[in-house]
Design a protein around this motif. Sequence first.
Motif, PDB file in Angstrom:
ATOM      1  N   SER A  36      -0.832  -4.825   4.646  1.00  0.00           N
ATOM      2  CA  SER A  36      -0.327  -4.351   3.186  1.00  0.00           C
ATOM      3  C   SER A  36      -1.407  -5.105   2.513  1.00  0.00           C
ATOM      4  N   ILE A  37      -2.433  -4.601   2.355  1.00  0.00           N
ATOM      5  CA  ILE A  37      -3.854  -5.346   1.965  1.00  0.00           C
ATOM      6  C   ILE A  37      -4.498  -4.181   0.632  1.00  0.00           C
ATOM      7  N   LEU A  38      -4.382  -5.100  -0.406  1.00  0.00           N
ATOM      8  CA  LEU A  38      -5.044  -5.009  -2.190  1.00  0.00           C
ATOM      9  C   LEU A  38      -6.814  -5.227  -1.729  1.00  0.00           C
ATOM     10  N   ASP A  39      -7.739  -4.808  -2.158  1.00  0.00           N
ATOM     11  CA  ASP A  39      -8.737  -4.585  -2.574  1.00  0.00           C
ATOM     12  C   ASP A  39      -8.926  -4.577  -4.582  1.00  0.00           C
ATOM     13  N   CYS A  40      -9.434  -5.494  -4.252  1.00  0.00           N
ATOM     14  CA  CYS A  40      -9.832  -5.992  -6.266  1.00  0.00           C
ATOM     15  C   CYS A  40     -10.566  -7.135  -6.047  1.00  0.00           C
ATOM     16  N   PRO A  41     -11.604  -6.173  -7.061  1.00  0.00           N
ATOM     17  CA  PRO A  41     -11.774  -4.644  -7.644  1.00  0.00           C
ATOM     18  C   PRO A  41     -12.944  -4.764  -6.399  1.00  0.00           C
ATOM     19  N   GLY A  43     -14.411  -1.099  -5.834  1.00  0.00           N
ATOM     20  CA  GLY A  43     -15.488  -0.028  -6.847  1.00  0.00           C
ATOM     21  C   GLY A  43     -16.009   1.312  -5.331  1.00  0.00           C
ATOM     22  N   ALA A  44     -17.155   0.670  -4.904  1.00  0.00           N
ATOM     23  CA  ALA A  44     -17.641   2.035  -4.206  1.00  0.00           C
ATOM     24  C   ALA A  44     -17.206   2.198  -2.674  1.00  0.00           C
ATOM     25  N   CYS A  45     -16.522   1.081  -2.414  1.00  0.00           N
ATOM     26  CA  CYS A  45     -16.395   0.384  -1.298  1.00  0.00           C
ATOM     27  C   CYS A  45     -15.529   0.990   0.303  1.00  0.00           C
ATOM     28  N   SER A  46     -15.800   1.210   1.542  1.00  0.00           N
ATOM     29  CA  SER A  46     -14.860   2.168   2.163  1.00  0.00           C
ATOM     30  C   SER A  46     -14.047   0.812   2.914  1.00  0.00           C
ATOM     31  N   PHE A  47     -13.645   0.014   2.809  1.00  0.00           N
ATOM     32  CA  PHE A  47     -13.229  -0.570   2.888  1.00  0.00           C
ATOM     33  C   PHE A  47     -11.209   0.187   3.077  1.00  0.00           C
ATOM     34  N   THR A  48     -10.828   0.362   1.909  1.00  0.00           N
ATOM     35  CA  THR A  48      -9.430   1.207   1.999  1.00  0.00           C
ATOM     36  C   THR A  48      -9.813   2.216   3.353  1.00  0.00           C
ATOM     37  N   SER A  49     -10.287   2.785   3.082  1.00  0.00           N
ATOM     38  CA  SER A  49     -10.530   4.472   3.841  1.00  0.00           C
ATOM     39  C   SER A  49     -10.754   4.138   5.025  1.00  0.00           C
ATOM     40  N   GLU A  50     -11.287   2.527   5.845  1.00  0.00           N
ATOM     41  CA  GLU A  50     -11.899   2.407   7.115  1.00  0.00           C
ATOM     42  C   GLU A  50     -10.269   1.873   7.492  1.00  0.00           C
ATOM     43  N   ALA A  51      -9.261   0.910   6.734  1.00  0.00           N
ATOM     44  CA  ALA A  51      -8.433  -0.121   7.036  1.00  0.00           C
ATOM     45  C   ALA A  51      -7.289   1.500   7.930  1.00  0.00           C
ATOM     46  N   HIS A  52      -7.317   2.692   6.405  1.00  0.00           N
ATOM     47  CA  HIS A  52      -6.203   3.201   6.998  1.00  0.00           C
ATOM     48  C   HIS A  52      -6.576   3.426   8.513  1.00  0.00           C
ATOM     49  N   LYS A  53      -7.414   3.383   8.346  1.00  0.00           N
ATOM     50  CA  LYS A  53      -7.782   4.188  10.210  1.00  0.00           C
ATOM     51  C   LYS A  53      -7.094   3.566  11.513  1.00  0.00           C
ATOM     52  N   LEU A  54      -7.160   2.433  10.314  1.00  0.00           N
ATOM     53  CA  LEU A  54      -6.981   1.032  11.537  1.00  0.00           C
ATOM     54  C   LEU A  54      -5.167   1.072  11.685  1.00  0.00           C
ATOM     55  N   GLY A  55      -4.154   1.661  10.280  1.00  0.00           N
ATOM     56  CA  GLY A  55      -2.988   1.367  11.225  1.00  0.00           C
ATOM     57  C   GLY A  55      -2.762  -0.104   8.851  1.00  0.00           C
ATOM     58  N   ALA A  56      -3.735  -0.258   8.708  1.00  0.00           N
ATOM     59  CA  ALA A  56      -3.601  -1.227   7.590  1.00  0.00           C
ATOM     60  C   ALA A  56      -2.750  -0.240   6.129  1.00  0.00           C
ATOM     61  N   ALA A  57      -1.993  -0.530   5.360  1.00  0.00           N
ATOM     62  CA  ALA A  57      -1.448   0.072   4.280  1.00  0.00           C
ATOM     63  C   ALA A  57      -2.545  -0.570   3.369  1.00  0.00           C
ATOM     64  N   SER A  58      -3.753  -0.282   2.469  1.00  0.00           N
ATOM     65  CA  SER A  58      -4.570  -0.703   2.211  1.00  0.00           C
ATOM     66  C   SER A  58      -4.401  -0.341   0.629  1.00  0.00           C
ATOM     67  N   VAL A  59      -4.870  -0.227  -0.585  1.00  0.00           N
ATOM     68  CA  VAL A  59      -4.651  -0.162  -1.849  1.00  0.00           C
ATOM     69  C   VAL A  59      -6.476  -0.097  -2.606  1.00  0.00           C
ATOM     70  N   ALA A  60      -6.823  -0.160  -3.051  1.00  0.00           N
ATOM     71  CA  ALA A  60      -7.963  -0.185  -3.545  1.00  0.00           C
ATOM     72  C   ALA A  60      -7.310  -0.638  -4.993  1.00  0.00           C
ATOM     73  N   ASP A 139       5.531  -7.811  -7.790  1.00  0.00           N
ATOM     74  CA  ASP A 139       5.595  -9.429  -7.261  1.00  0.00           C
ATOM     75  C   ASP A 139       5.765  -9.691  -5.806  1.00  0.00           C
ATOM     76  N   ARG A 140       4.276 -10.389  -5.137  1.00  0.00           N
ATOM     77  CA  ARG A 140       4.263 -10.013  -3.354  1.00  0.00           C
ATOM     78  C   ARG A 140       4.266  -8.922  -3.195  1.00  0.00           C
ATOM     79  N   SER A 141       3.363  -7.754  -3.576  1.00  0.00           N
ATOM     80  CA  SER A 141       3.562  -6.781  -2.926  1.00  0.00           C
ATOM     81  C   SER A 141       2.377  -6.585  -1.542  1.00  0.00           C
ATOM     82  N   PHE A 142       1.736  -7.368  -1.514  1.00  0.00           N
ATOM     83  CA  PHE A 142       0.706  -7.541  -0.659  1.00  0.00           C
ATOM     84  C   PHE A 142       0.638  -8.392   0.272  1.00  0.00           C
ATOM     85  N   ASP A 143      -0.213  -8.472   1.693  1.00  0.00           N
ATOM     86  CA  ASP A 143       0.618  -9.086   2.827  1.00  0.00           C
ATOM     87  C   ASP A 143      -0.857  -9.801   2.310  1.00  0.00           C
ATOM     88  N   LEU A 144      -2.161  -9.500   2.576  1.00  0.00           N
ATOM     89  CA  LEU A 144      -3.607  -9.715   1.781  1.00  0.00           C
ATOM     90  C   LEU A 144      -4.505  -8.927   1.506  1.00  0.00           C
TER      91      LEU A 144
END
Length: 230
Positions: A36-41, A43-60, A139-144
């Motif tokens: 589980s990954i948080l990207d914050c802030p 913006g217009a980054c493509s990380f969350t889109s691409e990370a999901h394709k690799l099996g990550a539960a990413s939130v922007a 609290d502690r919602s994200f691994d990274l």
Amino acid sequence: MSGNKLDLERIVFIGRTFEEYLRMFNLQPGELGGRSILDCPAGACSFTSEAHKLGAASVAADIAYYYSAEALRDKGLKDIEHTVQQLDKVQDNFVWKEFTSIHALQQARTAALAASTLDRQQNSSRYIPVELPLLPFADRSFDLTLSAHFLFMYGDRLDYDFHLRTLQELMRVTKSEIRIFPLVDLSSRRYHKLERLVCAAQAQGWTAEEQQVPYEFQKGADSMLRLLRV
């Protein structure tokens, strides 16, 4: 500042590509799956889109997400064009290895914007409007947690208290690890209260280390702060 008071014209909506994130944060694609990954802030980054394709539960998360994907796409295109025009005057402030030309940079920024816009249109629940220093996560919602081009970069505009409260909030919602990039401001000067922030993190049970990363576009922006919960 609430969502209905946020002036779209004051937002600079530009993002980095997934490939840039891997180098900025010294990550390998194989590290992402199942986390589980948080990207914050984000913006217009493509990380969350691409990370999901690799099996990550990413939130922007970003304050800009109070606006629609379409409004931000239009704003982002204008901001990319403006940035490209301004870069021609300050090319010496950058290392032209990541991008061989301003045109290549424009292509990368446009690709990141397109990917993030499409993913938000299709998977809106991954894109959460937030207003730092508060986050709407348990609290502690994200691994990274990854945080790029915000903390430290605006040390002349955001005071130490804001930095501290934001870092404390990132620590609250993170289970294991936080990575922050870069460690310099817009003038490539190291954030002058970084050591004080590190001490505050250590006092709350985190280890901290500065790591060189295989990425440098802005001169001097080639290291990240890595925090690990003890």
